[in-house]
Design an enzyme around this catalytic site. Structure first.
Site, mmCIF file in Angstrom:
data_model
loop_
_atom_site.group_PDB
_atom_site.id
_atom_site.type_symbol
_atom_site.label_atom_id
_atom_site.label_comp_id
_atom_site.label_asym_id
_atom_site.label_seq_id
_atom_site.Cartn_x
_atom_site.Cartn_y
_atom_site.Cartn_z
ATOM 1 N N TYR A 3 0.851 -1.197 0.000
ATOM 2 C CA TYR A 3 0.000 0.000 0.000
ATOM 3 C C TYR A 3 0.886 1.246 0.000
ATOM 4 C CZ TYR A 3 -3.770 -3.208 0.766
ATOM 5 O OH TYR A 3 -4.660 -4.238 0.578
ATOM 6 N N SER A 4 0.540 2.209 -0.865
ATOM 7 C CA SER A 4 1.298 3.462 -0.920
ATOM 8 C C SER A 4 1.088 4.221 0.382
ATOM 9 C CB SER A 4 0.787 4.356 -2.056
ATOM 10 O OG SER A 4 0.738 3.658 -3.257
ATOM 11 N N CYS B 32 -0.268 7.429 -10.575
ATOM 12 C CA CYS B 32 -0.533 6.403 -9.556
ATOM 13 C C CYS B 32 -2.018 6.047 -9.513
ATOM 14 C CB CYS B 32 -0.082 6.898 -8.176
ATOM 15 S SG CYS B 32 -0.103 5.608 -6.917
ATOM 16 N N GLU C 291 3.444 4.270 -10.683
ATOM 17 C CA GLU C 291 3.142 3.171 -9.759
ATOM 18 C C GLU C 291 1.654 2.863 -9.893
ATOM 19 O OE1 GLU C 291 5.709 2.272 -6.380
ATOM 20 O OE2 GLU C 291 4.040 3.133 -5.250
ATOM 21 N N TYR D 246 -1.506 -0.293 -10.099
ATOM 22 C CA TYR D 246 -1.798 -1.636 -9.569
ATOM 23 C C TYR D 246 -3.200 -2.074 -9.957
ATOM 24 C CZ TYR D 246 -3.124 1.851 -5.990
ATOM 25 O OH TYR D 246 -3.597 2.958 -5.346
HETATM 26 P P1 FAD Z 1 -7.227 -10.076 -3.043
HETATM 27 O O1 FAD Z 1 -7.998 -10.910 -2.097
HETATM 28 O O2 FAD Z 1 -5.765 -10.305 -3.156
HETATM 29 O O3 FAD Z 1 -7.910 -10.183 -4.448
HETATM 30 C C1 FAD Z 1 -7.272 -9.686 -5.579
HETATM 31 C C2 FAD Z 1 -7.473 -10.663 -6.683
HETATM 32 O O4 FAD Z 1 -8.875 -10.745 -6.974
HETATM 33 C C3 FAD Z 1 -6.827 -10.230 -7.985
HETATM 34 O O5 FAD Z 1 -5.498 -10.659 -8.037
HETATM 35 C C4 FAD Z 1 -7.702 -10.903 -9.000
HETATM 36 O O6 FAD Z 1 -7.282 -12.247 -9.160
HETATM 37 C C5 FAD Z 1 -9.059 -10.945 -8.353
HETATM 38 N N1 FAD Z 1 -9.918 -9.869 -8.867
HETATM 39 C C6 FAD Z 1 -9.813 -8.558 -8.604
HETATM 40 N N2 FAD Z 1 -10.780 -7.881 -9.216
HETATM 41 C C7 FAD Z 1 -11.498 -8.784 -9.902
HETATM 42 C C8 FAD Z 1 -12.618 -8.688 -10.747
HETATM 43 N N3 FAD Z 1 -13.177 -7.528 -11.009
HETATM 44 N N4 FAD Z 1 -13.087 -9.832 -11.286
HETATM 45 C C9 FAD Z 1 -12.504 -11.024 -11.019
HETATM 46 N N5 FAD Z 1 -11.437 -11.162 -10.219
HETATM 47 C C10 FAD Z 1 -10.941 -10.060 -9.688
HETATM 48 N N6 FAD Z 1 -4.494 -0.415 -2.844
HETATM 49 C C11 FAD Z 1 -5.126 0.560 -2.142
HETATM 50 O O7 FAD Z 1 -6.319 0.450 -1.818
HETATM 51 N N7 FAD Z 1 -4.457 1.702 -1.771
HETATM 52 C C12 FAD Z 1 -3.147 1.899 -2.069
HETATM 53 O O8 FAD Z 1 -2.566 2.940 -1.720
HETATM 54 C C13 FAD Z 1 -2.465 0.871 -2.786
HETATM 55 N N8 FAD Z 1 -1.172 1.005 -3.099
HETATM 56 C C14 FAD Z 1 -0.520 0.028 -3.790
HETATM 57 C C15 FAD Z 1 0.809 0.200 -4.101
HETATM 58 C C16 FAD Z 1 1.499 -0.756 -4.810
HETATM 59 C C17 FAD Z 1 2.954 -0.548 -5.144
HETATM 60 C C18 FAD Z 1 0.811 -1.934 -5.218
HETATM 61 C C19 FAD Z 1 1.527 -3.002 -5.995
HETATM 62 C C20 FAD Z 1 -0.516 -2.114 -4.907
HETATM 63 C C21 FAD Z 1 -1.202 -1.145 -4.182
HETATM 64 N N9 FAD Z 1 -2.545 -1.314 -3.831
HETATM 65 C C22 FAD Z 1 -3.190 -0.305 -3.150
HETATM 66 C C23 FAD Z 1 -3.289 -2.558 -4.141
HETATM 67 C C24 FAD Z 1 -3.166 -3.544 -2.961
HETATM 68 O O9 FAD Z 1 -1.839 -3.998 -2.853
HETATM 69 C C25 FAD Z 1 -4.043 -4.789 -3.121
HETATM 70 O O10 FAD Z 1 -3.744 -5.382 -4.361
HETATM 71 C C26 FAD Z 1 -5.528 -4.508 -3.057
HETATM 72 O O11 FAD Z 1 -5.863 -3.939 -1.802
HETATM 73 C C27 FAD Z 1 -6.332 -5.817 -3.220
HETATM 74 O O12 FAD Z 1 -5.877 -6.717 -2.279
HETATM 75 P P2 FAD Z 1 -6.891 -7.696 -1.551
HETATM 76 O O13 FAD Z 1 -6.111 -8.599 -0.650
HETATM 77 O O14 FAD Z 1 -8.002 -6.953 -0.925
HETATM 78 O O15 FAD Z 1 -7.484 -8.512 -2.745
#
Ligand code: FAD
Ligand code: A2P
Length: 368
Positions: free
Chosen positions: A147-148, A326, A366, A368
């Site tokens: 997360y940023s 971003c 950046e 994601y």
């Molecule tokens: P997960 O449970 O990991 O689910 C994600 C997975 O669900 C995906 O990989 C995909 O397979 C599936 N999926 C997603 N959408 C769909 C769809 N529409 N249909 C079908 N499948 C789908 N997030 C923020 O909120 N704020 C930030 O500041 C932020 N900064 C980031 C900075 C960087 C450098 C990076 C790499 C990512 C950042 N993110 C940020 C994103 C964050 O890291 C997570 O990826 C995001 O919160 C989702 O994680 P999760 O565990 O909730 O979802």
């Protein structure tokens, strides 16, 4: 008896053999060293920060060209905490950033870092890792998500011992069922007092330049505003400015994409900066579900970029201008297309210009 010249010639003849033996020994030991897995290499304990900066890792020896870049950011803290030994930070606050009628869930979350030892310091533009509690479907601990960081190194309370994030809960429909993202749901649900496993900091892509007269163009969608919020606080928040002694004199231009007005993030702060610093701050919104682009479609930041092509490219032609992108990965092709058109209007070729900006360390992405 050997003559003196015979001895010299004989000695010289051994040189290749000696070099060969040394070269073998060197190769043997360097191969062994590179076979160590990352985590068994003894870690350096980061130094407690002076004005929140530490030197946790020496810059790696690299090619001349990359050494220059690495050297520039050698004092940026990275990987003070790793997944095997995360820091357990305490949640200080967790509140919604959205107004009534907004779509989804986006929260501002702050963690206390004061008991971290070594101290978990960071600078604007970096990210941290969060390891959600619980296990995945295979019974393994969940992997970390990045997360940023949305706060400056001095934190929201300016005491220098907190970190804040801006998190959107991932939600999507699959086979008629609502799926909640693991980590984003965990973060949006945590309560003050809860302990959260934190790793990092990481990232050197989104750092601000040191120059006080730099121009900063920011293109953000949704939570992509997180690093931009940190930059803008560094530039325009009174107490923050007293702390950081960075007297920003350039122009900061934020293009912000949100689905509805109620989804605009940190809006009151941004309006205050507009009032207080009208010569230094410009704020352009693309509210996709309330505004339309010229083709009658949803208004996206790339449409706003096109509207401002001339002014924007006048800025980009100035070598003091940096551009930061971003948020949604999906916006990249649209931004690229808009920049191509906008550049062409100025007689410039974006496909040539972009790599030049990247090489000069002025194009920062950046997504994601
Ligand atoms: P997960 O449970 O990991 O689910 C994600 C997975 O669900 C995906 O990989 C995909 O397979 C599936 N999926 C997603 N959408 C769909 C769809 N529409 N249909 C079908 N499948 C789908 N997030 C923020 O909120 N704020 C930030 O500041 C932020 N900064 C980031 C900075 C960087 C450098 C990076 C790499 C990512 C950042 N993110 C940020 C994103 C964050 O890291 C997570 O990826 C995001 O919160 C989702 O994680 P999760 O565990 O909730 O979802
Ligand atoms: P929309 O979802 O209306 O199509 P949030 O993260 O709060 O949902 O905000 C993301 C913003 O970015 C929304 O306004 C969203 O519009 C917009 N968006 C979605 N896809 C793109 C894209 N490809 N390029 C630019 N903006 C996009």
């Amino acid at each position: 008896m050997y003559s003196q010249s015979t001895v010299i010639v004989g000695g010289l003849a051994h040189i290749p053999v000696v070099i060969g033996v040394f070269s073998f020994i060197q190769k043997f030991f360097s191969k062994r060293a590179s076979n160590f897995p990352q985590d068994t290499v003894p870690k350096k304990s980061p130094v407690k920060p002076v004005e929140q900066k530490s030197v946790p890792k020496p810059p790696p020896v690299a090619k001349a060209e990359t050494t220059v870049v690495k050297k520039k950011h050698a004092d940026v803290p990275v990987n003070i905490y790793r997944p095997k030994t995360p820091y357990e930070g305490t949640v200080i606050e967790n509140y919604s950033l959205l107004k009534e009628g907004a779509i989804g869930r986006v929260n501002h979350i702050t963690f206390d870092l004061k008991d971290s030892d070594p101290f978990l310091n960071y600078i604007e533009g970096q990210s941290i890792g969060i390891m959600p509690a619980g296990e995945d479907a295979n019974g393994k601990p969940h992997k970390l998500r990045l997360y940023s960081i949305a706060s400056t190194r001095h934190g929201d309370d300016f005491k220098g011992n907190t970190v804040s994030l801006c998190v959107r809960q991932l939600q999507y429909e699959k086979d008629g069922e609502t799926i909640n993202g693991v980590c984003s749901t965990y973060l949006c649900d945590i309560k003050p007092g809860d302990k959260v496993k934190i790793t990092g900091p990481v990232g050197k892509e989104m750092l601000l330049p040191d120059e006080e007269d730099a121009n900063i163009v920011m293109l953000a969608t949704g939570t992509g505003i997180a690093p931009m919020r940190a930059y803008l606080r560094r530039m325009f928040e009174a107490t923050e400015k007293e702390k950081n002694k960075w007297n920003f004199k350039g122009k900061a231009w934020l293009f912000m994409g949100a689905p509805k007005s109620a989804n605009l993030l940190y809006e009151e702060d941004l309006q205050r900066y507009l009032t207080d610093f009208p010569d230094n701050f410009k704020y352009t919104k693309a509210i996709s579900r309330e505004q339309q682009n010229t083709k009658g479609g949803r208004m996206y930041i790339q449409d706003r970029v096109l509207e401002s092509a001339n002014e924007l490219f006048n800025m980009i032609e100035d070598e003091k201008t940096h551009i930061y992108l971003c948020g949604l990965k999906g916006m990249e092709p649209g931004i690229d297309e808009a920049m191509t058109k906008a550049a062409a209007e100025k007689g410039l070729n974006w496909s040539e210009l972009r790599p030049q900006l990247k090489k000069a360390g002025r194009w920062h992405v950046e997504t994601y």
